[in-house]
Scaffold this active site. Structure first.
Site, short mmCIF file in Angstrom:
data_model
loop_
_atom_site.label_atom_id
_atom_site.label_comp_id
_atom_site.label_asym_id
_atom_site.label_seq_id
_atom_site.Cartn_x
_atom_site.Cartn_y
_atom_site.Cartn_z
N PRO A 208 14.05 13.94 -80.50
CG PRO A 208 13.75 14.51 -78.31
CD PRO A 208 13.14 13.91 -79.24
N PRO A 209 17.35 12.40 -80.03
CG PRO A 209 19.71 12.95 -80.20
CD PRO A 209 18.23 13.42 -79.82
N GLY A 210 17.55 8.87 -79.58
CA GLY A 210 17.35 7.65 -78.63
C GLY A 210 16.01 7.54 -78.01
N GLY A 212 13.52 6.23 -80.32
CA GLY A 212 13.12 5.13 -80.93
C GLY A 212 12.47 5.22 -82.44
CB THR A 214 16.06 3.37 -86.28
OG1 THR A 214 16.64 4.59 -86.53
CG2 THR A 214 16.38 2.28 -87.12
CG HIS A 428 26.90 21.74 -51.61
ND1 HIS A 428 27.23 23.01 -52.14
CD2 HIS A 428 25.99 21.13 -52.74
CE1 HIS A 428 26.76 23.23 -53.51
NE2 HIS A 428 25.99 21.80 -53.86
CD GLU A 429 24.73 17.31 -52.60
OE1 GLU A 429 23.54 17.51 -53.05
OE2 GLU A 429 25.85 17.80 -53.07
#
Length: 606
Positions: A208-210, A212, A214, A428-429
């Protein structure tokens, strides 16, 4: 590693220099060159020179009320004022003056030719030479082929003891172990030659992107201490057909000259996509891919050139590129697990001043599913928060708040909810948290807040897993759907109505229920039949149904039925614990933010 590259200025920089020079020339030099001494004389002198026949050329300007004239030798220029003289024209004819349609030239003929023809020609030739040199420099130096446009412009990172090492890359132990063998080969290739082994010619980093990819490639070059050529796949594609292939040839020629070295091609899917026979294909991209395939096949064995490439779309690559002999080793660079996230946080925390009591394990658990780049961003956000609060170091609270910033955005200080809206959000929470707490196999509640955030959330409930969680049972997934529906169920029970605040809950519950039926085989009617195909697994996972229209209708019915069952289960849990629902909601309404410990204390209190 230190990047070696020539500083480049944009073309507009040179255009501005030429324009400024032309303006200065026109403003300063031209008036000086064109200036010619003009003598002011009286009209009587003009008449006397006319009568003597000492008149060469005459220019009469009635608009300016001025007469310009020269002597017979055309050496001096004179100026006088006009008067009412009806016989002037006849007198000039008799004197042999020339004044029909011809202006007096205020510079010498040689100078006029130089300024009118020679000077513009020299300027345009100079501009052409300058632009030609600039194009060649941008293309990688002197060369032919449209000013060197076919030259490789790869960035070269030379040997450096201060470069990125494996110790700077955390959370990817398996990938580093795979790549360490490449480093060992570059250090001691003879050991492999003696046994007859050869290194893979190409290594593909996928993930996935990000995560590491590179950075891992640079770490290999840093550990091996060899030149590192870096280039993006999109840089090979040019406007002219054949330019990309020429860049590939030039890149590999440079690599062979500097062997042993590493060539890194980032986002290789830009040129490595599968070839097809469809009309309108990109001939330039296919020619570039064909040249890349040829160059990788043309390598001599053990010549010390290792090809690394990175992509997050491995399924789109051409099979010829992935076959043994080219990219014959694939190294997955996945999202880090709990231990990996903790190590990554510690690596990035070395760059900042952090308090001694920071619990990186807790932060890593809160940042479940985060990539290495996101973890680096979390640490940086914490440091920025510490600076805003005028503190000298980063605390645990800074890191926890930075996770919330990454997940839900910054706090909206100007968002003021009405009392009724604030109470609705509280219920709600608490509905989410209470349903999660009353079910087994649910992640513990870490934090509940009703403070609005910039990414659109009016509040959220954070659940944190205790450890790594690789598999989910059907019961766990059903409980998760019930937790998603808990917020809506609470509002229905207490207020007897529904609001727009559950849109994200609805989306997540529907997505999970559909995956259970179409991908995970958790529906008795379909057994172990896959109803959905997923692509781009590293880019969010695009999915498409692979079944008939009748089956798709049945899938929709099963999804609705599953979500309804869990919605009813959540409502039943909340009605059985109505007193705690009211108590916890009032407490959250007053405090706005409570921790998981506070929530459990009130829930378990008699």
């Amino acid at each position: 590693m230190n990047e070696v590259k020539q500083p480049k200025k944009p073309l507009i920089y040179y255009y501005c220099i030429v324009l400024i020079c032309l303006l200065l020339f026109n403003a300063l030099a031209m008036p000086w060159l064109m200036e010619r001494q003009i003598q002011n004389v009286s009209y009587n002198t003009f008449i006397s020179m006319t009568e003597e026949g000492n008149i060469g050329r005459v220019e009469i300007s009635e608009q300016d009320n001025v007469i310009l004239f020269t002597d017979k030798a055309d050496e001096n220029v004179y100026k006088t004022a006009m008067v009412d003289d009806p016989d002037l024209t006849q007198r000039l004819y008799d004197a042999g003056a020339s004044f029909f349609g011809e202006e007096i030239q205020q510079m010498s003929p040689i100078l006029s030719v130089l300024l009118t023809w020679v000077l513009p020609l020299v300027i345009f030739i100079g501009i052409g030479q300058l632009m030609s040199k600039k194009l060649m420099d941008r293309a990688g130096g002197k060369g032919s082929m449209a000013f060197g446009m076919g030259k490789s412009n790869a960035k070269v990172y030379v040997k450096s003891s201060k470069g990125i090492k494996f110790s700077d890359v955390a959370g990817e132990d398996e990938a580093k172990e795979n790549l360490a063998e490449i480093v060992e080969y570059l250090h001691d290739p003879q050991k492999y030659k003696e046994i007859g082994a050869s290194m893979p010619r190409g290594i593909l980093l996928v993930g996935p992107p990000g995560t590491g990819k590179t950075m891992l490639a640079k770490a290999v070059a840093g550990e091996a201490n060899v030149p590192f050529f870096s280039m993006s796949g999109s840089e090979f594609v040019e406007m002219f057909v054949g330019m990309g292939a020429s860049k590939v040839r030039d890149l590999f020629r440079q690599a062979k000259e500097k062997a042993p070295c590493i060539v890194f091609i980032d986002e290789i899917d830009a040129i490595g996509k599968k070839r097809d026979s469809q009309m309108g294909g990109n001939d330039e991209r296919e020619q570039t891919l064909n040249q890349l395939l040829t160059e990788m096949d043309g390598f001599d064995e053990n010549n010390g050139v290792i090809i690394l490439a990175a992509t997050n779309r491995p399924e789109s690559l051409d099979p010829a590129l992935l076959r043994p002999g080219r990219f014959d080793r694939r190294v997955p660079v996945e999202l880090p697990d709990l231990k990996g996230r903790e190590e990554i946080l510690k690596v990035h925390a070395k760059k900042i001043k952090a308090a001694d009591d920071v619990d990186y394990n807790k932060i890593a658990r809160m940042a479940s599913g985060a990539s290495g780049a996101e973890l680096a961003n979390i640490v940086n956000e914490a440091a920025l928060r510490a600076v805003r609060d005028h503190r000298g170091c980063v605390t645990q609270a800074d890191l926890e708040e930075s996770i919330e910033v990454v997940i839900a955005g910054y706090q909206k200080k100007n968002a003021i909810l009405t009392d009724r809206e604030k109470m609705i959000v509280s219920y709600h929470e608490i509905g989410h948290a209470l349903v999660a707490a009353k079910q087994t196999n649910s992640a513990p509640v870490q934090k509940i807040t009703i403070v609005p955030r910039t990414l659109g959330a009016l509040g959220y409930t954070m659940q944190v897993e205790e450890g790594n969680h690789y598999l989910m049972t059907r019961e766990e997934m059903e409980n998760k759907i019930a937790t998603y529906t808990g917020g809506r169920a609470a509002k229905e029970i207490v207020f007897g109505t529904v609001t727009t605040g559950a849109s994200n809950d609805i989306e997540q519950a529907t997505k999970l229920a559909r995956s259970m039926i179409t991908r995970y085989g958790m529906c008795k009617e379909f057994d172990m039949v896959a109803m959905e195909a997923q692509t781009n697994q590293y880019l969010g996972g695009d999915s498409s149904l692979t079944c008939s229209a009748e089956t798709q209708k049945l899938i929709d019915e099963k999804v609705v039925e599953l979500v309804r069952q869990q919605h009813e289960k959540a409502a039943q849990i909340l009605m059985e614990n109505r007193a705690k629902l009211d108590e916890l909601s009032r407490h959250l309404y007053q405090r706005e933010t409570i921790t998981g410990e506070e929530f459990m204390q009130i829930l378990n209190a008699v």
